[in-house]
Design an enzyme around this catalytic site. Sequence first.
Site, PDB file in Angstrom:
ATOM      1  N   ARG A  28     -47.591 -24.825  40.663  1.00 21.73           N
ATOM      2  CA  ARG A  28     -48.134 -23.470  40.744  1.00 21.73           C
ATOM      3  C   ARG A  28     -48.623 -22.936  39.391  1.00 21.73           C
ATOM      4  NH1 ARG A  28     -44.633 -19.385  44.139  1.00 21.73           N
ATOM      5  NH2 ARG A  28     -43.174 -20.158  42.598  1.00 21.73           N
ATOM      6  N   LYS A  83     -35.152 -35.442  48.674  1.00 22.71           N
ATOM      7  CA  LYS A  83     -33.997 -34.916  49.394  1.00 22.71           C
ATOM      8  C   LYS A  83     -33.829 -33.441  49.063  1.00 22.71           C
ATOM      9  CE  LYS A  83     -29.724 -35.010  47.014  1.00 22.71           C
ATOM     10  NZ  LYS A  83     -28.460 -35.549  46.620  1.00 22.71           N
ATOM     11  N   HIS A 141     -32.625 -42.187  46.199  1.00 20.23           N
ATOM     12  CA  HIS A 141     -32.755 -42.998  44.988  1.00 20.23           C
ATOM     13  C   HIS A 141     -31.620 -44.008  44.831  1.00 20.23           C
ATOM     14  CE1 HIS A 141     -30.342 -39.656  43.405  1.00 20.23           C
ATOM     15  NE2 HIS A 141     -29.874 -40.539  42.558  1.00 20.23           N
ATOM     16  N   LYS A 149     -31.568 -48.557  43.293  1.00 21.12           N
ATOM     17  CA  LYS A 149     -30.785 -49.130  42.200  1.00 21.12           C
ATOM     18  C   LYS A 149     -30.761 -50.647  42.294  1.00 21.12           C
ATOM     19  CE  LYS A 149     -27.910 -45.115  41.402  1.00 21.12           C
ATOM     20  NZ  LYS A 149     -28.188 -44.869  39.984  1.00 21.12           N
ATOM     21  N   GLU A 172     -18.564 -37.810  39.883  1.00 22.83           N
ATOM     22  CA  GLU A 172     -19.343 -37.180  38.816  1.00 22.83           C
ATOM     23  C   GLU A 172     -18.402 -36.361  37.941  1.00 22.83           C
ATOM     24  OE1 GLU A 172     -23.501 -35.844  40.430  1.00 22.83           O
ATOM     25  OE2 GLU A 172     -21.996 -35.311  41.904  1.00 22.83           O
ATOM     26  N   ASP A 229     -24.655 -33.011  50.693  1.00 21.30           N
ATOM     27  CA  ASP A 229     -25.390 -33.374  49.480  1.00 21.30           C
ATOM     28  C   ASP A 229     -25.278 -34.867  49.167  1.00 21.30           C
ATOM     29  OD1 ASP A 229     -26.935 -32.492  47.212  1.00 21.30           O
ATOM     30  OD2 ASP A 229     -25.175 -32.859  45.965  1.00 21.30           O
ATOM     31  N   HIS A 267     -26.569 -40.576  50.563  1.00 18.56           N
ATOM     32  CA  HIS A 267     -26.296 -41.693  49.647  1.00 18.56           C
ATOM     33  C   HIS A 267     -25.138 -42.586  50.111  1.00 18.56           C
ATOM     34  CE1 HIS A 267     -29.046 -39.540  47.199  1.00 18.56           C
ATOM     35  NE2 HIS A 267     -28.194 -38.653  46.756  1.00 18.56           N
ATOM     36  N   LYS A 316     -17.260 -33.706  42.366  1.00 20.97           N
ATOM     37  CA  LYS A 316     -17.733 -33.211  41.072  1.00 20.97           C
ATOM     38  C   LYS A 316     -16.539 -32.888  40.191  1.00 20.97           C
ATOM     39  CE  LYS A 316     -22.146 -31.681  42.565  1.00 20.97           C
ATOM     40  NZ  LYS A 316     -22.910 -32.737  41.914  1.00 20.97           N
TER      41      LYS A 316
HETATM   42  P1  NAD Z   1     -37.827 -27.376  40.241  1.00 17.50           P
HETATM   43  O1  NAD Z   1     -37.496 -26.018  40.754  1.00 17.50           O
HETATM   44  O2  NAD Z   1     -37.440 -27.731  38.840  1.00 17.50           O
HETATM   45  O3  NAD Z   1     -39.411 -27.598  40.341  1.00 17.50           O
HETATM   46  C1  NAD Z   1     -40.146 -27.169  41.441  1.00 17.50           C
HETATM   47  C2  NAD Z   1     -41.615 -27.477  41.246  1.00 17.50           C
HETATM   48  O4  NAD Z   1     -42.312 -26.992  42.390  1.00 17.50           O
HETATM   49  C3  NAD Z   1     -42.257 -26.808  40.031  1.00 17.50           C
HETATM   50  O5  NAD Z   1     -43.202 -27.691  39.467  1.00 17.50           O
HETATM   51  C4  NAD Z   1     -42.998 -25.611  40.648  1.00 17.50           C
HETATM   52  O6  NAD Z   1     -44.140 -25.218  39.924  1.00 17.50           O
HETATM   53  C5  NAD Z   1     -43.411 -26.197  41.969  1.00 17.50           C
HETATM   54  N1  NAD Z   1     -43.670 -25.152  42.962  1.00 17.50           N
HETATM   55  C6  NAD Z   1     -42.845 -24.155  43.348  1.00 17.50           C
HETATM   56  N2  NAD Z   1     -43.451 -23.395  44.298  1.00 17.50           N
HETATM   57  C7  NAD Z   1     -44.683 -23.925  44.490  1.00 17.50           C
HETATM   58  C8  NAD Z   1     -45.778 -23.595  45.318  1.00 17.50           C
HETATM   59  N3  NAD Z   1     -45.756 -22.555  46.166  1.00 17.50           N
HETATM   60  N4  NAD Z   1     -46.880 -24.373  45.267  1.00 17.50           N
HETATM   61  C9  NAD Z   1     -46.949 -25.428  44.427  1.00 17.50           C
HETATM   62  N5  NAD Z   1     -45.938 -25.800  43.621  1.00 17.50           N
HETATM   63  C10 NAD Z   1     -44.819 -25.053  43.652  1.00 17.50           C
HETATM   64  O7  NAD Z   1     -37.237 -28.398  41.294  1.00 17.50           O
HETATM   65  P2  NAD Z   1     -36.738 -29.899  41.038  1.00 17.50           P
HETATM   66  O8  NAD Z   1     -35.343 -29.863  40.540  1.00 17.50           O
HETATM   67  O9  NAD Z   1     -37.749 -30.640  40.250  1.00 17.50           O
HETATM   68  O10 NAD Z   1     -36.658 -30.470  42.520  1.00 17.50           O
HETATM   69  C11 NAD Z   1     -37.800 -30.860  43.259  1.00 17.50           C
HETATM   70  C12 NAD Z   1     -37.351 -31.543  44.538  1.00 17.50           C
HETATM   71  O11 NAD Z   1     -36.607 -32.699  44.216  1.00 17.50           O
HETATM   72  C13 NAD Z   1     -36.444 -30.685  45.427  1.00 17.50           C
HETATM   73  O12 NAD Z   1     -36.682 -31.010  46.778  1.00 17.50           O
HETATM   74  C14 NAD Z   1     -35.049 -31.166  45.045  1.00 17.50           C
HETATM   75  O13 NAD Z   1     -34.126 -30.966  46.089  1.00 17.50           O
HETATM   76  C15 NAD Z   1     -35.323 -32.637  44.814  1.00 17.50           C
HETATM   77  N6  NAD Z   1     -34.360 -33.292  43.931  1.00 17.50           N
HETATM   78  C16 NAD Z   1     -34.217 -32.889  42.632  1.00 17.50           C
HETATM   79  C17 NAD Z   1     -33.322 -33.542  41.801  1.00 17.50           C
HETATM   80  C18 NAD Z   1     -33.162 -33.165  40.356  1.00 17.50           C
HETATM   81  O14 NAD Z   1     -32.418 -33.835  39.663  1.00 17.50           O
HETATM   82  N7  NAD Z   1     -33.843 -32.150  39.884  1.00 17.50           N
HETATM   83  C19 NAD Z   1     -32.551 -34.600  42.307  1.00 17.50           C
HETATM   84  C20 NAD Z   1     -32.724 -35.001  43.639  1.00 17.50           C
HETATM   85  C21 NAD Z   1     -33.636 -34.328  44.431  1.00 17.50           C
END
Ligand code: NAD
Length: 486
Positions: free
Chosen positions: A51, A148, A178, A182, A216, A235, A240, A333
């Site tokens: 965004r 996820k 993920h 592994k 963790e 979660d 997993h 955790k």
């Molecule tokens: P985050 O909140 O850090 O990032 C979200 C991203 O989505 C940002 O780039 C934001 O700009 C974009 N975004 C938000 N609203 C938007 C819109 N309306 N249009 C376009 N883009 C938009 O989230 P994250 O931690 O990177 O997680 C992303 C996904 O990955 C989620 O589904 C989360 O559950 C999954 N996930 C994250 C992790 C992790 O370690 N962060 C681990 C496993 C799974």
Amino acid sequence: MVSRVIPVESFDLVVFGGTGDLARRKILPGLYRRFLAGQVPDDARIFGAARAEMDDAGFRQFVAEAIAEFGGSASRAAEDVARFLNRLHYVAIDAKGDSGWADLAKAMRPGVVRAFYFSVAPALFGDLAERLHRHGIASPESRIVVEKPFGRDLESARALNATLAEHFTEHQIYRIDHYLGKETVQNLMAVRFANILFEPLWNARHVDHVQITVAETVGVGGRGSYYDKSGAMRDMVQNHLMQLLCLIAMEPPYRFDPDAVRDEKLKVIHALEPVGPDDIVRGQYRGAGKGTRGSYCDDAENPESRTESYIALRVNIANWRWKGTPFYLRTGKKLRARASEIAIVFKEVPHSIFGDEEGWRENVLSIRLQPNEGMTLSVMIKEPGPGGMRLTEVPLDMSFAEALGEDGADIPDAYERLIMDVIRGNQTLFMRGDEVEAAWAWTDPIIAGWEARTDKPRGYDPGSSGPEDALMLLHRDGRRWREIRE
Ligand code: NAD
């Protein structure tokens, strides 16, 4: 041995959520490492789409910083980084609106693989799928990668599957877990199905029980309000741990082929018996003070929270191979160490010709997922030296890094491997829609059970091995958990 790098064809990869935490820590640094390994062709292009208003230069700067921080052992040579950054572009896009989509449509090239990574909040998955379609960006060869969590119960997972199915066929949908990427997890399949040694013993006649631990040390930290609606069962276990259980318990697939493997995993999920309250221990860390010693309820900002930050379960599989061999699963955790391990604990020898040997231990095949990925098989041998027959346990270490003469740090991260599988069109390590639904169908009644009973989780000290009751889960069966250690 030098690892073989299989080239991939050219691609346009769009990372929705390209400025988010997951993209910054895993996806983009992972792509850089694959680039260094020669797997990102010269004309391949990677688009960040999010965004925030940003141009290509801004995104390249963001990725350069991500590489510097999360690139691991990868080269930081300025010319390597610059060559990679040249492949990057940025499109400002709103998943819920129409801005940016025409730009993205214009940027796509015909005739190359198109992959769209949905690294955004799950509430946006459906919007992205719909708009990719509406703006003519999704081609029949396109693939989408879905992060996820995939739903929070059977109903929501079904609804999400149905939404995605309106725009993409099952063969275009890559649901990521993920853990399946592994190295060790895949090696588990190689060890089972490429050797004659283990498979004859891989059943209830020879395996006493199986332990799967994902521990963790961190708490729920900054994502407390998200986690509080989820808990360890949703979660970690539903996805997993369940996937790991399937890989251990499944029958040999007729071929190492995506649907053949996933058919076998699905049969395992269908064979899981319901789990009653006596076979579950839910826990919540409760410390005094703040920070690492603090309490879950403080982290979750919900003083009344009944969400579990720890869970242990005794799971039975009702089929010929496993009837009578329990699978004990636990995850939590703020435990004493960060360690993920699968332990296949074999039965005692039917008769000891050495009498009651003190040092005697059962054989254990231990599969470590993190840290130090690898496998160890413990066997009994004679303690060296004179003085009669004393037995001692020694580990046969199958650490891949050492055995293959590679620096362990060079083993690709799970995300790297999985993204390359998407580009290659290989779905073996991704969850199929029916698998995810079956896993929720097993999980839902367990959660509904404790919600109906208004059960409170048991407290445990931060830095411990979990609640005392979890020890009892095994003690009453005459067994004990393996120590959680790094
Ligand atoms: P985050 O909140 O850090 O990032 C979200 C991203 O989505 C940002 O780039 C934001 O700009 C974009 N975004 C938000 N609203 C938007 C819109 N309306 N249009 C376009 N883009 C938009 O989230 P994250 O931690 O990177 O997680 C992303 C996904 O990955 C989620 O589904 C989360 O559950 C999954 N996930 C994250 C992790 C992790 O370690 N962060 C681990 C496993 C799974």
